[in-house]
Each structure stands twice: as C-alpha cells, then as structure tokens.
Design a protein around this motif. Structure first.
Motif, PDB file in Angstrom:
ATOM      1  N   ALA A  43       0.815  -1.211   0.000  1.00 50.13           N
ATOM      2  CA  ALA A  43       0.000   0.000   0.000  1.00 50.13           C
ATOM      3  C   ALA A  43       0.850   1.263   0.000  1.00 50.13           C
ATOM      4  N   LYS A  44       1.966   1.230   0.700  1.00 54.03           N
ATOM      5  CA  LYS A  44       2.809   2.415   0.821  1.00 54.03           C
ATOM      6  C   LYS A  44       3.837   2.538  -0.295  1.00 54.03           C
ATOM      7  N   GLY A  45       3.890   1.534  -1.176  1.00 57.71           N
ATOM      8  CA  GLY A  45       4.825   1.592  -2.284  1.00 57.71           C
ATOM      9  C   GLY A  45       6.267   1.541  -1.842  1.00 57.71           C
ATOM     10  N   GLU A  46       6.542   0.794  -0.766  1.00 56.73           N
ATOM     11  CA  GLU A  46       7.901   0.743  -0.212  1.00 56.73           C
ATOM     12  C   GLU A  46       8.814  -0.214  -0.969  1.00 56.73           C
ATOM     13  N   ALA A  47       8.263  -0.949  -1.935  1.00 61.63           N
ATOM     14  CA  ALA A  47       9.070  -1.874  -2.726  1.00 61.63           C
ATOM     15  C   ALA A  47       8.796  -1.623  -4.199  1.00 61.63           C
ATOM     16  N   GLU A  48       9.846  -1.552  -4.994  1.00 60.38           N
ATOM     17  CA  GLU A  48       9.682  -1.321  -6.419  1.00 60.38           C
ATOM     18  C   GLU A  48       9.391  -2.614  -7.174  1.00 60.38           C
ATOM     19  N   THR A  49      10.006  -3.715  -6.742  1.00 62.15           N
ATOM     20  CA  THR A  49       9.816  -4.982  -7.438  1.00 62.15           C
ATOM     21  C   THR A  49       9.124  -5.992  -6.534  1.00 62.15           C
ATOM     22  N   VAL A  50       8.610  -7.044  -7.145  1.00 60.07           N
ATOM     23  CA  VAL A  50       7.961  -8.116  -6.398  1.00 60.07           C
ATOM     24  C   VAL A  50       8.940  -8.744  -5.415  1.00 60.07           C
ATOM     25  N   GLY A  51      10.166  -8.959  -5.843  1.00 57.60           N
ATOM     26  CA  GLY A  51      11.169  -9.554  -4.969  1.00 57.60           C
ATOM     27  C   GLY A  51      11.441  -8.710  -3.747  1.00 57.60           C
ATOM     28  N   GLU A  52      11.496  -7.379  -3.913  1.00 59.52           N
ATOM     29  CA  GLU A  52      11.715  -6.492  -2.773  1.00 59.52           C
ATOM     30  C   GLU A  52      10.528  -6.535  -1.816  1.00 59.52           C
ATOM     31  N   ALA A  53       9.333  -6.652  -2.357  1.00 60.25           N
ATOM     32  CA  ALA A  53       8.143  -6.732  -1.501  1.00 60.25           C
ATOM     33  C   ALA A  53       8.169  -8.008  -0.659  1.00 60.25           C
ATOM     34  N   ILE A  54       8.498  -9.125  -1.299  1.00 59.42           N
ATOM     35  CA  ILE A  54       8.531 -10.398  -0.577  1.00 59.42           C
ATOM     36  C   ILE A  54       9.613 -10.379   0.500  1.00 59.42           C
ATOM     37  N   ALA A  55      10.713  -9.696   0.230  1.00 57.84           N
ATOM     38  CA  ALA A  55      11.833  -9.654   1.181  1.00 57.84           C
ATOM     39  C   ALA A  55      11.551  -8.783   2.399  1.00 57.84           C
ATOM     40  N   CYS A  56      10.391  -8.117   2.421  1.00 54.06           N
ATOM     41  CA  CYS A  56      10.089  -7.242   3.564  1.00 54.06           C
ATOM     42  C   CYS A  56       9.785  -8.042   4.821  1.00 54.06           C
ATOM     43  N   ILE A  57       9.529  -9.334   4.680  1.00 54.38           N
ATOM     44  CA  ILE A  57       9.320 -10.175   5.862  1.00 54.38           C
ATOM     45  C   ILE A  57      10.398 -11.255   5.877  1.00 54.38           C
ATOM     46  N   PRO A  58      10.883 -11.616   7.052  1.00 53.70           N
ATOM     47  CA  PRO A  58      11.917 -12.658   7.143  1.00 53.70           C
ATOM     48  C   PRO A  58      11.380 -14.000   6.655  1.00 53.70           C
ATOM     49  N   ALA A  59      12.242 -14.796   6.060  1.00 54.37           N
ATOM     50  CA  ALA A  59      11.860 -16.144   5.626  1.00 54.37           C
ATOM     51  C   ALA A  59      11.789 -17.054   6.838  1.00 54.37           C
ATOM     52  N   ARG A  60      10.636 -17.659   7.054  1.00 48.97           N
ATOM     53  CA  ARG A  60      10.459 -18.555   8.201  1.00 48.97           C
ATOM     54  C   ARG A  60       9.839 -19.849   7.674  1.00 48.97           C
ATOM     55  N   THR A  61      10.622 -20.661   7.047  1.00 53.44           N
ATOM     56  CA  THR A  61      10.085 -21.892   6.463  1.00 53.44           C
ATOM     57  C   THR A  61       9.524 -22.834   7.521  1.00 53.44           C
ATOM     58  N   GLU A  62       9.941 -22.655   8.787  1.00 54.10           N
ATOM     59  CA  GLU A  62       9.440 -23.558   9.829  1.00 54.10           C
ATOM     60  C   GLU A  62       7.960 -23.329  10.118  1.00 54.10           C
ATOM     61  N   LEU A  63       7.418 -22.156   9.723  1.00 53.98           N
ATOM     62  CA  LEU A  63       6.003 -21.887   9.967  1.00 53.98           C
ATOM     63  C   LEU A  63       5.114 -22.873   9.222  1.00 53.98           C
ATOM     64  N   LEU A  64       5.513 -23.226   8.029  1.00 48.44           N
ATOM     65  CA  LEU A  64       4.701 -24.105   7.186  1.00 48.44           C
ATOM     66  C   LEU A  64       5.382 -25.446   6.968  1.00 48.44           C
ATOM     67  N   ARG A  65       6.187 -25.844   7.943  1.00 47.12           N
ATOM     68  CA  ARG A  65       6.806 -27.171   7.897  1.00 47.12           C
ATOM     69  C   ARG A  65       6.057 -28.052   8.894  1.00 47.12           C
ATOM     70  N   PHE A  66       5.265 -28.949   8.384  1.00 47.78           N
ATOM     71  CA  PHE A  66       4.378 -29.721   9.246  1.00 47.78           C
ATOM     72  C   PHE A  66       5.118 -30.904   9.847  1.00 47.78           C
ATOM     73  N   PRO A  67       5.169 -30.997  11.193  1.00 48.18           N
ATOM     74  CA  PRO A  67       6.020 -31.984  11.862  1.00 48.18           C
ATOM     75  C   PRO A  67       5.478 -33.400  11.878  1.00 48.18           C
ATOM     76  N   PHE A  68       4.182 -33.577  11.598  1.00 44.24           N
ATOM     77  CA  PHE A  68       3.631 -34.922  11.714  1.00 44.24           C
ATOM     78  C   PHE A  68       4.011 -35.777  10.508  1.00 44.24           C
ATOM     79  N   PRO A  69       3.913 -37.094  10.649  1.00 51.01           N
ATOM     80  CA  PRO A  69       4.333 -38.001   9.575  1.00 51.01           C
ATOM     81  C   PRO A  69       3.566 -37.742   8.283  1.00 51.01           C
ATOM     82  N   ALA A  70       4.228 -38.014   7.171  1.00 52.82           N
ATOM     83  CA  ALA A  70       3.598 -37.796   5.867  1.00 52.82           C
ATOM     84  C   ALA A  70       2.450 -38.766   5.628  1.00 52.82           C
TER      85      ALA A  70
END
Length: 570
Positions: free
Chosen positions: A423-450
C-alpha cells in the motif's frame, strides 16, 4: 408442489457433504445480532413470514433417494419455525447462558433436508428495548451474501407495516433463473480456460499430509482476530485506487507473497470466495440463494517484475476469470494437472463486502442493530477473512491440528506487513516486496508423519469379486494406497467430496455402467458399494425403482418448464 428442478453443482457438493458427515454442523449457518429499540413483536414475526412467502428458496426441500440425480422441490407454502423467549428480569449472565445454549442446540440440531423451510428464527427479549436475534439456516439455500439482502427486506417490511405504509410487492427473482442461466453456459469453453490457467501446476502450495483426515474433527477449528489501523486502512484505499485494483486483488497478492516467502515456491495457488452473481443475469443482485463459489487463484511470482505493473496484470487476469468463475471446484480440479488425491489449494481468502450493520441502520424500523456475529466455518486448513470498514479487520480461521497459535499469529502479522508494504509503495519490485518479511520456512513445515496408515483388522476383508477389485483399484490409485479393506470407510481413508466426484466418474467408466453419485456417499465402503451395484441388489428394490420412474417424469416436466423459460428470455 410449486416447482422442481436440479441442484447447482455447489449445492450438490454440499448435499453430498451432509450425507457423508451427518453429524457435522459445518453447513449450518447462523447470524446473530442485538436489536435496540421499541419492537412490535407480532409485526416483526410477520415480516419474517413474508420473506418465506416471497422467496422460492425458503420454501425449498431436497430429494435424492431413488433418483439418479438429486432435485430440489419448491412447496407452495411453508411455515417458518419461530421461537420467542421473554428473558426480562433475569441477570445478564443468565440471559447470555440461555441464549448461547439455545444457539448451540439449534446448530447441533441441524435440519431435515426433505422438509421446508431449511431455516429458523429465534428472538429473545432481554429488556423493554433490547432483543437478541438468531437466524439459523442451511447453507444449501443461502450464502453470506444473502445476510444483508434478507435483513433489508425484513426491516423494510417491518418498518412499512409499523408506519401503515403499503408494502413493496415487486416480484422477486426466483433461484430457478440462476439455474437456467447456468445451463446456458458454454462449459467446454470454461474447461478450456481452466486447463490453460492451471497447466503445469502439479503440487499444492501447502502440502499438508492427510489434512482432510485431521480436520474431520470440526470442533478443532479456532479463530484469531487482528486489524490494521485507520491510517493503514486509508492508505490501502488510496493504493487500490491508484493501482486500479480491487481490495480482493491486493489481499490475494499479499497472501500469495507470504506463502511464497515461507514455502520458497514461485508458483502459488490459493483459493478465493467469489459472489457467483453474474453481471448478465437480470435481478441477480437481489436474488436469495446459494450462489457463491470457491475458485483457485494462481500467482506466478516474478521477483524482477515492478509491483505496480504486476498488480495490474493480476487484476486483469481476475477480470478475465469472472466469465468462468461459475465452474464448480470439482470440475476445475479435473481440468488441472495436480496429482490425484491432492487438493488444488489449502488456504482460502474471503472479502466480506456486505456491510450488514450499516444496511440495517438505514432502515426506518425504529431500532438499530449491534454486535453482529456469525459462525463462519470452512473446510480449509486456513482461511483469511477480511472485513472492510474504518479499520480493515481480519479473521483467521484455522485448525489446531495443523497450526499452532504462535504460527497463526506470525502469519497474520506477516500478512499485515505485506499489505502495508504494497500500500505504501515501499518496494519497487515483487522480490523487494517479498523480502520485507523474514523467511520462516518452519512456519509451514508440518512436523507430523507424511502418512498415517491405520492398522488393519486381524481378519482383513479383502476384495473377492470383480466389482470389489475394480473399486479397490480405482480408490487405491487416487488415494495412493496399495491395499484397502472392503469395510473401510471412504472418508476415513482420506476421501473428500470433491475427490469422490472424480472417483465416481472413473468408476462409471471402469465398470461400464452409470449410477448416482450419491451412492458413493450412501454406500461408503467397497463392500457396501459393490453389493449395491450388483443386479440382484437392484432387483430387490422395485418400490424405489418405481419411485425413481415417477420422479424422473417430474424431472422431465421440470426441464420442459425450464426450456420454455429460456426460450421466453431469448
């Protein structure tokens, strides 16, 4: 009987879900609010009865036994179940206990689908000028978009009656008009669109093992609420106008970027709830019925693309999609290249742009509406619900078997951060917008068996006939199981309503015979379905065959009426 016609594809899925999970309340909708002011209770009750008389969907019941396809039947008359309780003089805590208990009991009780109307209204008087209203209905006959439409009509009718003014008797647009519109669509063209749209997408964005099995406990759903500040909300409004995109498009983009950041994927598919109200159907904006649909939104993350240009392109794609958003999700799934047994998406984005509160207060009914609540539920692991207003509010519905409270809180905060960034136009590219939050792959890493293989009984009931072996082979292919016991319930194995639609189509081909889809839900084991499909089983039910024949004639007559209706429109 006033009329009879087929179900829409979405209604059919809902009916099948009800038959497969009779104890589930996920399709029992409730709207609750507080009414403040003077009230003529008999006149208010009469206003609700008038709504039932005017709208065919509120006089509709559903039949399926003995029929190749289920039908909905409109009765000429139907009496609205109405309950009134005077709780004046009680302590507020006791009042709330009684109201909440009644609300839960009504939800647990559900409805008998072969009886109309599939709705009920309860009114509690708390004081001389304070009332609590609970409107309960089955999702088969109405969706959330109907809340404001029905309340508007009730308040207008009540207000006119209280002032002694003549009521508006403008004819309503019947639900049959929508069904006739659906039947005129070019479904092959729609399938071609969705095949191209989903080409190459083979794996769900959120690959949650056994998510449908884990969510069988509907009581496990929880809700987290958050909101943007008024300043941030105003900035989002300016941004959507500046980029010429809708709030839905901006929100879908922000959520897709959050998923891309945490899954490390560049091809994202999540779901979106659309109103399903076609612009070329006259009167659809005031139609009462089940029109909403859930469709996939595919986002390809081009990190070098300028954000403004990328957003406009996404908006254009969603505009092109509008022409085909009527296609039921089961058919869209069959147009995809997703691996069998996998869902297209496991997260859903909803924008509630039907302001019931403001609408009700505009009515000259003598009271105002406060404290609006509903029992929104979905069948997805995580649902993002945005509620526009001075502060853009969010409800995050999730299943506690799949997500922890800290994870949901962090995902919600990441979504708000992404919205502020866009909304504030703080990122010029899509990549810069995505980089505004830290990567936390553990949030969507499901611990239970497949996989969670259920232990088979000591004496395993193996397929012993050609029909049983064919059913086992098809089920095993879609569910990726090597062996299935003949007495195992399809839904315990991981089947969903959407998946059984696919399996049903395949079984008809492999068995070289047609049979009603509802049989997959009525006979949900290999043994039961195979026995039902044998010629001897069919011969043992002459009464049902005769009944089906009679109802089949009724269906043909209804189709003739629909054709005449379409010819008149042309």
């Amino acid at each position: 009987m006033e009329d009879i016609y087929p179900l829409t594809p979405m209604q059919k899925l809902m009916l099948l879900h009800t038959l497969s999970s009779p104890d589930s309340d996920v399709l029992i909708d409730q709207f609750r609010c507080t009414l403040c002011g003077s009230m003529n209770i008999p006149a208010f009750q009469a206003a609700w009865h008038r709504v039932v008389r005017r709208h065919t969907i509120f006089r509709t019941l559903f039949l399926w036994e003995g029929l190749h396809e289920p039908v909905q039947v409109v009765r000429q008359e139907a009496t609205l179940p109405w309950e009134f309780y005077d709780l004046r003089g009680m302590p507020e805590s006791d009042q709330e206990t009684i109201v909440s208990r009644s609300q839960q009991e009504r939800q647990n009780q559900g409805f008998i689908l072969t009886q109309a109307p599939l709705m009920q209204v309860t009114l509690f008087q708390l004081s001389d000028h304070r009332f609590e209203l609970i409107w309960t209905f089955h999702h088969l006959i109405a969706d959330g978009w109907c809340h404001s439409l029905v309340l508007q009509e009730v308040f207008q009718s009540y207000g006119a009656s209280a002032r002694g003014v003549a009521l508006d008797e403008t004819p309503t647009v019947p639900y049959l008009s929508y069904i006739a519109w659906l039947q005129q669509r070019d479904h092959e063209e729609a399938r071609a669109f969705w095949r191209e749209y989903l080409a190459g997408f083979t794996e769900p964005t959120l690959a949650i093992p056994n998510s449908q099995i884990r969510m069988r406990n509907t009581a496990g759903f929880r809700e987290y609420q958050t909101a943007l500040t008024p300043e941030d909300t105003q900035q989002i409004g300016r941004s959507t106008r500046g980029h010429q995109v809708t709030l839905t498009c901006l929100l879908q983009a922000a959520w897709s970027f959050v998923l891309a950041r945490h899954t490390q994927k560049n091809d994202i598919v999540s779901g979106s709830t659309v109103s399903g109200r076609p612009l070329d159907l006259p009167g659809v904006e005031s139609m009462i019925g089940m029109l909403i649909n859930n469709i996939p939104i595919r986002v390809r993350v081009d990190r070098d693309r300028p954000v403004a240009m990328w957003l406009r392109e996404q908006q254009q794609k969603q505009l092109e999609m509008r022409e085909y958003e009527y296609m039921p999700l089961g058919d869209i799934l069959q147009c995809s290249t997703i691996k069998r047994g996998s869902p297209l998406f496991e997260s859903l984005v909803v924008v509630e742009n039907y302001p019931v509160g403001q609408l009700a207060q505009q009515q000259d009914a003598g009271f105002r509406i406060e404290n609006i609540r509903d029992n929104l539920k979905t069948g997805y692991p995580i649902t993002i619900v945005a509620i526009p207003g001075a502060e853009l509010q969010f409800r995050v519905l999730y299943h506690e078997e799949l997500f922890s409270v800290p994870d949901i809180r962090q995902l919600a905060e990441d979504l708000l951060t992404m919205l502020r960034t866009l909304a504030k136009g703080e990122a010029e590219t899509v990549g810069e917008a995505i980089a505004c939050i830290p990567a936390r792959t553990e949030l969507l890493r499901f611990p239970f068996p497949a996989t969670e293989q259920k232990a088979l009984p000591a004496l395993r009931l193996s397929p012993s006939t050609d029909t049983e072996r064919t059913i086992e082979a098809v089920l095993g292919e879609y569910l990726q199981l090597e062996a299935i016991a003949c007495d195992e319930h399809f839904f315990d194995l991981g089947c969903t309503s959407l998946l059984l639609v696919e399996i049903h189509a395949r079984l008809q081909k492999e068995l070289s015979r047609t049979f009603p889809l509802v049989d997959m839900f009525t006979y949900p084991t290999i043994e039961a379905l195979a026995r039902h499909l044998t010629p001897a089983s069919m011969a043992e039910k002459p009464s049902k065959v005769a009944s089906a024949s009679n109802r089949g004639q009724m269906q043909r007559e209804a189709m003739n009426r629909q054709r005449q209706l379409m010819l008149k429109k042309k």
